[in-house]
Write a protein that holds these residues in place. Structure first.
Motif, short mmCIF file in Angstrom:
data_model
loop_
_atom_site.label_atom_id
_atom_site.label_comp_id
_atom_site.label_asym_id
_atom_site.label_seq_id
_atom_site.Cartn_x
_atom_site.Cartn_y
_atom_site.Cartn_z
N TRP A 70 0.82 -1.21 0.00
CA TRP A 70 0.00 0.00 0.00
C TRP A 70 0.86 1.26 0.00
N TRP A 73 -2.61 4.82 3.91
CA TRP A 73 -3.80 4.40 4.66
C TRP A 73 -4.59 5.66 5.02
N GLN A 192 -4.19 2.86 -2.05
CA GLN A 192 -4.33 3.24 -0.65
C GLN A 192 -5.44 2.42 -0.01
N ALA A 193 -5.19 1.92 1.19
CA ALA A 193 -6.23 1.24 1.95
C ALA A 193 -7.08 2.29 2.66
N ARG A 214 -9.22 -2.66 0.78
CA ARG A 214 -7.78 -2.96 0.73
C ARG A 214 -7.42 -3.33 -0.71
N ALA A 373 -7.25 1.95 13.49
CA ALA A 373 -6.09 1.97 12.59
C ALA A 373 -4.93 1.17 13.18
N HIS A 376 -5.44 -2.46 12.27
CA HIS A 376 -5.21 -2.73 10.85
C HIS A 376 -3.74 -2.59 10.46
N LEU A 377 -3.02 -1.69 11.10
CA LEU A 377 -1.65 -1.37 10.68
C LEU A 377 -0.58 -2.02 11.55
#
Length: 541
Positions: A70, A73, A192-193, A214, A373, A376-377
């Motif tokens: 990616w 985000w 970009q997610a 995603r 976030a 997810h990250l």
């Protein structure tokens, strides 16, 4: 000596087999399927750089061409951008790829590996173990008995191995549920997610909450819609309506053309096995734990299980019983998973609680988006990989321990090092070979040929100390390491976690730290099993 038996030919089982083979341990993988996965574009995995490096090191295959790295985000609430992340050198991007692509890369690498045998259409139905090994029976067209030194259950949430060992698997069922679709289309942002909470085109009801996009290669996207609690049927018509509605909302008009490739419903459970080891039988991956709410990734934790277990099993296979070392697998990995599950349990009521006074606290929504976030990250308590600071393998009372930018028990930073043959390599490239790594921080060595400094200064003394360690070790030299002073010495485990840093060359401390990393002094071969601790591991359930 008999091979290690691995049940389950998913990514975790295949990774463990490769990791053991790289350390010259033969394996048999019992695959209850036909030996090939059905392509499912909607079943994907997000891997952080450490996990990508692990798979690439084991397979020799770059994963970049199979997945999407990616560019950034974005977190959006209604129509407002709450937060943005641009990936780069300071924060490398995760890699998003289809799970069947990952499995195929692992299978291809194993096909070239003479130490690994994959037995397809082989479903485990019994396990017997004694002091000297394990016997397993499979049914199917080639049903037979298998003899192994150890057996590792990587056979998923309904693990037969776990059930045969009578290991409890408590936790929570259906913590979250998502409708999932993989489609090829063009979205307003490229590579970009996106996490979009409370999108304006859905204005009421619990289903208004959240959608995640995603990117994958070739213009494909995976979309996940958070579903309301319950067991309401998700029909194809409902999914198509969600797709069209979401694409139209993001395009602020008619939905763009799209090709629907795959759909499904993903239900997240949170469970943690009470025990991960019963004598010569161990669990890894989904057989040992289930997690995945709030954007966290369960499969990646399974890969870390394999990385942690492989070098410990290799030591026991090559050098005889190391009970404390094998017990540390459960202590380290179970504690890391338990910490993430506790963090999720604390955060879930805040994010999914449905309002209350918190909804009126200024800034609370932005804080909630940050928490999501993190999941997810791979950040914070919710998403960051576990460290082993409280490991039973951690050395105690070292006289000259130093502080560096990596705390003890955490994964080391991937710096450039000089290997023993004088070549420049990445530190991560030397992991997974079963050897301890000793890294000397020596500024200036990168601009001189190794022959000019290998016999100068502290090098001869350090080389002699490394040769005397109780386990095979490789001496590396780095010009710098974050937070480390010149002439610091780092001891790194085969799975890349820092054991300790020392102020200078301290042979006694280095030896003590290496011995602790192996679980303490190895008992003589004729020591009774109960004194080695094997009785406790094998006897109780």
């Amino acid at each position: 000596m008999d091979p290690v038996i691995i049940t389950g030919a998913g990514p975790v089982g295949l990774t463990l087999a490769l990791a053991l083979a790289r350390q010259e341990v033969p394996c048999v993988v019992l695959d209850e399927g036909p030996g090939k996965d059905e392509p499912r574009p909607a079943r994907t995995v997000v891997l952080r750089p450490e996990a990508v490096a692990l798979v690439e090191r084991l397979t020799g295959t770059p994963l970049t061409g199979l997945g999407s790295r990616w560019a950034g985000w974005r977190s959006v609430r209604r129509k407002q951008v709450i937060g943005e992340v641009e990936f780069g050198e300071a924060e490398p991007p995760p890699l998003h790829l289809a799970q069947h692509e990952l499995t195929e890369v692992l299978r291809t690498a194993l096909a070239r590996e003479p130490l690994v045998r994959i037995a397809v259409d082989s479903r485990l139905d019994s396990v017997e173990q004694e002091k000297s090994g394990v016997t397993a029976h499979t049914r199917g067209p080639a049903g037979t008995w298998w003899r192994g030194s150890y057996l590792v259950g990587c056979d998923g949430p309904r693990s037969t191995v776990r059930k045969l060992q009578d290991i409890r698997f408590p936790g929570r069922t259906a913590v979250e549920r998502y409708a999932v679709a993989a489609l090829r289309t063009e979205l307003p942002w490229e590579d970009q997610a996106l996490l979009h909470r409370m999108p304006p085109w859905r204005t009421s009801g619990p289903s208004a909450g959240e959608v995640v996009a995603r990117p994958l290669p070739d213009g494909v996207w995976r979309l996940d819609w958070l579903l309301p609690p319950g067991k309401d049927l998700v029909t194809p018509e409902l999914l198509v309506n969600r797709v069209r509605e979401t694409l139209a909302g993001w395009s602020e008009g008619a939905p763009p053309a799209y090709e629907l490739l795959d759909t499904g419903v993903h239900t997240v459970h949170h469970r943690l096995a009470r025990r991960w080891r019963v004598g010569r039988v161990l669990l890894a991956g989904d057989a040992a734990h289930l997690l995945g709410a709030l954007g966290t990734q369960g499969l990646e934790e399974g890969l870390l299980d394999a990385d942690n277990l492989a070098w410990k099993l290799a030591v026991a296979w090559h050098h005889g019983p190391h009970e404390a070392l094998l017990d540390s697998y459960q202590a380290e990995r179970r504690a890391a998973i338990a910490a993430r599950l506790r963090a999720a349990d604390q955060v879930l009521p805040l994010l999914r609680g449905g309002g209350g006074l918190r909804a009126y606290v200024p800034g609370s929504s932005r804080g909630h988006d940050t928490l999501l976030a993190d999941g997810h990250l791979g950040r914070g308590a919710l998403g960051a990989p576990g460290t082993y600071a409280d490991s039973p393998l951690a050395p105690r009372d070292l006289a000259e321990a130093a502080e560096v930018g990596t705390p003890p028990g955490a994964p080391v930073t991937d710096v450039r090092v000089t290997a023993e043959d004088g070549t420049f390599v990445r530190l991560r490239d030397r992991l997974g070979r079963g050897a301890l790594l000793v890294v000397l921080i020596a500024p200036g060595t990168g601009v001189w040929e190794r022959k000019h400094w290998v016999t100068a200064g502290v090098m001869p003394r350090l080389a002699a100390a490394v040769t005397a360690l109780p386990h095979r070790a490789e001496l590396l030299v780095a010009e710098s390491y974050p937070g480390a002073a010149a002439h610091s010495v780092l001891l790194v485990r085969p799975d890349g976690h820092l054991v300790t840093a020392l102020n200078g060359v301290r042979p006694a401390d280095l030896y003590a730290a290496a011995e602790a990393t192996l679980g303490g002094p190895t008992p003589p071969a004729d020591t009774p099993a109960e004194e080695r601790g094997a009785g406790a591991s094998a006897g109780s359930r």
